[in-house]
Design a protein around this motif. Sequence first.
Motif, PDB file in Angstrom:
ATOM      1  N   GLY A 182      -3.594   0.691   1.138  1.00  0.00           N
ATOM      2  CA  GLY A 182      -4.528  -0.376   0.779  1.00  0.00           C
ATOM      3  C   GLY A 182      -3.859  -1.738   0.840  1.00  0.00           C
ATOM      4  O   GLY A 182      -2.678  -1.873   0.503  1.00  0.00           O
ATOM      5  N   ILE A 183      -4.608  -2.741   1.293  1.00  0.00           N
ATOM      6  CA  ILE A 183      -4.117  -4.124   1.343  1.00  0.00           C
ATOM      7  C   ILE A 183      -5.223  -5.047   0.874  1.00  0.00           C
ATOM      8  O   ILE A 183      -6.369  -4.930   1.317  1.00  0.00           O
ATOM      9  N   ASN A 184      -4.893  -5.941  -0.029  1.00  0.00           N
ATOM     10  CA  ASN A 184      -5.838  -6.955  -0.491  1.00  0.00           C
ATOM     11  C   ASN A 184      -5.131  -8.312  -0.465  1.00  0.00           C
ATOM     12  O   ASN A 184      -4.244  -8.574  -1.254  1.00  0.00           O
ATOM     13  N   PHE A 185      -5.522  -9.143   0.501  1.00  0.00           N
ATOM     14  CA  PHE A 185      -4.906 -10.458   0.620  1.00  0.00           C
ATOM     15  C   PHE A 185      -5.229 -11.367  -0.567  1.00  0.00           C
ATOM     16  O   PHE A 185      -4.484 -12.297  -0.857  1.00  0.00           O
ATOM     17  N   ARG A 244      -1.700  -7.902  -2.520  1.00  0.00           N
ATOM     18  CA  ARG A 244      -1.420  -6.592  -3.120  1.00  0.00           C
ATOM     19  C   ARG A 244      -1.389  -5.504  -2.050  1.00  0.00           C
ATOM     20  O   ARG A 244      -2.288  -5.408  -1.201  1.00  0.00           O
ATOM     21  N   PHE A 245      -0.355  -4.691  -2.097  1.00  0.00           N
ATOM     22  CA  PHE A 245      -0.227  -3.503  -1.256  1.00  0.00           C
ATOM     23  C   PHE A 245      -0.274  -2.273  -2.155  1.00  0.00           C
ATOM     24  O   PHE A 245       0.326  -2.255  -3.236  1.00  0.00           O
ATOM     25  N   GLU A 286       4.588  11.014  -0.054  1.00  0.00           N
ATOM     26  CA  GLU A 286       4.483  12.458  -0.277  1.00  0.00           C
ATOM     27  C   GLU A 286       5.756  12.958  -0.953  1.00  0.00           C
ATOM     28  O   GLU A 286       6.867  12.540  -0.620  1.00  0.00           O
ATOM     29  N   THR A 287       5.595  13.870  -1.886  1.00  0.00           N
ATOM     30  CA  THR A 287       6.748  14.426  -2.604  1.00  0.00           C
ATOM     31  C   THR A 287       6.848  15.923  -2.363  1.00  0.00           C
ATOM     32  O   THR A 287       5.926  16.555  -1.851  1.00  0.00           O
ATOM     33  N   GLY A 288       7.962  16.479  -2.763  1.00  0.00           N
ATOM     34  CA  GLY A 288       8.157  17.919  -2.592  1.00  0.00           C
ATOM     35  C   GLY A 288       7.193  18.749  -3.398  1.00  0.00           C
ATOM     36  O   GLY A 288       6.892  19.897  -3.060  1.00  0.00           O
ATOM     37  N   SER A 289       6.667  18.184  -4.481  1.00  0.00           N
ATOM     38  CA  SER A 289       5.745  18.932  -5.337  1.00  0.00           C
ATOM     39  C   SER A 289       4.350  19.019  -4.740  1.00  0.00           C
ATOM     40  O   SER A 289       3.498  19.751  -5.238  1.00  0.00           O
ATOM     41  N   GLY A 290       4.125  18.264  -3.678  1.00  0.00           N
ATOM     42  CA  GLY A 290       2.801  18.261  -3.069  1.00  0.00           C
ATOM     43  C   GLY A 290       1.866  17.231  -3.658  1.00  0.00           C
ATOM     44  O   GLY A 290       0.766  17.018  -3.148  1.00  0.00           O
ATOM     45  N   LEU A 291       2.277  16.594  -4.754  1.00  0.00           N
ATOM     46  CA  LEU A 291       1.469  15.540  -5.373  1.00  0.00           C
ATOM     47  C   LEU A 291       1.991  14.180  -4.929  1.00  0.00           C
ATOM     48  O   LEU A 291       3.162  13.848  -5.181  1.00  0.00           O
ATOM     49  N   PRO A 292       1.198  13.386  -4.246  1.00  0.00           N
ATOM     50  CA  PRO A 292       1.682  12.084  -3.761  1.00  0.00           C
ATOM     51  C   PRO A 292       1.919  11.106  -4.908  1.00  0.00           C
ATOM     52  O   PRO A 292       1.212  11.114  -5.913  1.00  0.00           O
ATOM     53  N   GLU A 293       2.951  10.291  -4.768  1.00  0.00           N
ATOM     54  CA  GLU A 293       3.227   9.213  -5.712  1.00  0.00           C
ATOM     55  C   GLU A 293       2.646   7.922  -5.139  1.00  0.00           C
ATOM     56  O   GLU A 293       2.672   7.693  -3.932  1.00  0.00           O
ATOM     57  N   THR A 294       2.140   7.084  -6.003  1.00  0.00           N
ATOM     58  CA  THR A 294       1.576   5.815  -5.553  1.00  0.00           C
ATOM     59  C   THR A 294       2.199   4.666  -6.330  1.00  0.00           C
ATOM     60  O   THR A 294       2.673   4.843  -7.454  1.00  0.00           O
ATOM     61  N   ALA A 295       2.191   3.516  -5.702  1.00  0.00           N
ATOM     62  CA  ALA A 295       2.709   2.311  -6.356  1.00  0.00           C
ATOM     63  C   ALA A 295       1.996   1.099  -5.792  1.00  0.00           C
ATOM     64  O   ALA A 295       1.673   1.052  -4.599  1.00  0.00           O
ATOM     65  N   ASP A 296       1.742   0.145  -6.648  1.00  0.00           N
ATOM     66  CA  ASP A 296       1.158  -1.125  -6.229  1.00  0.00           C
ATOM     67  C   ASP A 296       2.241  -2.193  -6.205  1.00  0.00           C
ATOM     68  O   ASP A 296       3.029  -2.316  -7.138  1.00  0.00           O
ATOM     69  N   ILE A 297       2.283  -2.946  -5.121  1.00  0.00           N
ATOM     70  CA  ILE A 297       3.189  -4.080  -4.994  1.00  0.00           C
ATOM     71  C   ILE A 297       2.331  -5.325  -4.941  1.00  0.00           C
ATOM     72  O   ILE A 297       1.511  -5.490  -4.033  1.00  0.00           O
ATOM     73  N   SER A 298       2.488  -6.188  -5.917  1.00  0.00           N
ATOM     74  CA  SER A 298       1.634  -7.375  -6.003  1.00  0.00           C
ATOM     75  C   SER A 298       2.467  -8.604  -6.307  1.00  0.00           C
ATOM     76  O   SER A 298       3.318  -8.580  -7.205  1.00  0.00           O
ATOM     77  N   ARG A 299       2.243  -9.676  -5.513  1.00  0.00           N
ATOM     78  CA  ARG A 299       2.928 -10.931  -5.752  1.00  0.00           C
ATOM     79  C   ARG A 299       1.937 -12.073  -5.641  1.00  0.00           C
ATOM     80  O   ARG A 299       1.100 -12.096  -4.730  1.00  0.00           O
TER      81      ARG A 299
END
Length: 425
Positions: free
Chosen positions: A221-224, A237-238, A243-256
């Motif tokens: 996702g991208i939001n200018f 914001r990005f 993907e992780t070994g557990s099969g559950l994806p990790e997510t993170a927001d990068i915002s400046r």
Amino acid sequence: MISITSKEMCCGCAACEQRCPKSCIVMREDEEGFLYPQTDMSKCIDCGLCEKVCPVLNQGEKRKPLYVYAAKNKNLQIRLHSSSGGVFTHIAEQIIQNNGVVFGARFDENWAVKHDYTETLEGLAAMRGSKYVQSRIGSTYQQAKDFLEAGRLVLFSGTPCQIRGLKLFLAKEYDNLLTVDLICHGVPSPKIWRQYLHEIIATGGGDIQIPSCGPTSQITGINFRDKTTSWQSYSLRFTLRRETGSGLPETADISRIHYKDPFFYCFLSHVMERYSCYACPAKELKSGSDITLGDFWGFRGTKDFPDDNNGISLLLINTDQGSKYITSILRSEQSYEKVIKQNLMITASLIIKDPRRDTFYKAVAKSSLHRESKKLWLINKIKRYANRLADIALGNGVRWHIAGICAENGTDAARARSHTHSPSR
């Protein structure tokens, strides 16, 4: 035949490519990532049609709007997901609800910006919000013409030069066409945008390290113009997923906040725009659009129309056709003369091309946008301090010394004083 002798003479609208009857013009990226037409002379019949649709060679008449409004969508959620007041969505929904087609800019699967169309309300979400990259028009002028000829209602949105290109391509007025352009500050390079995306993916946000993200992450996702930090202090914001070994994806927001983000900072410093943006052929409403939209910077709100910092649109109605689609929107009429003082890009192109522009492109190609934005920030900081010291010096007598010298030489002192200021301020 289109022949680009100077890059200032091409805005990249691609009208010539779509109009050529022999398909001998192709838009190619240059070393900076901007598209320019290349002609296959073996196919060219020298008909001159490509020149007739060029917005630079065939500029429109300067205009003033019929009406000027501060405006906002009644739906707060739409406003929060829009760059300013959500007026585009309000207009576009009416087109779709009347079996129409809406053209606009959206991200593709690689987060490049392209023009496309939608016939559904759900499809409007991808076109909502600003994208600070020049979009690829593709064949959308011809697609719009096909819909118009079939009797469909068409809304075409884009930058002023793109709208001018469309108008010249169509070569006649259509009662079922509504054109919407934006108050444009110039278009950054798609190539630098691609490089920035690679840096975000590789580092999990450049100089912001996110442990859960890294070289294997994906942008989802991208939001200018994210308004979490408010409309006027918007952020880029990005959203990243890994993907992780557990099969559950990790997510993170990068915002400046925009002025702290490397891409936005370089954009606001005017060192990575297209050459033609420094002498825009479509300012002062020369595009021929029915409606012009932008952020209403400088609007302080009134008792009857308050500014809640969730976004206010500047809405310019340029034609009677445009006035048909804003009857039910929240709006407050404004003075055009006052508006343009706070929103200079309606009538003015970018400042004189910064001499650092060309060296900036060469440096970014060898380095990274993060590093070069930091260098640019430091240079700008030094210039600001130098200007402050100059102002202090002028206030302590240097100004009057200059005026005295000018008076002795018969020179206009006021004019001379203005030339002691840095042209970049």
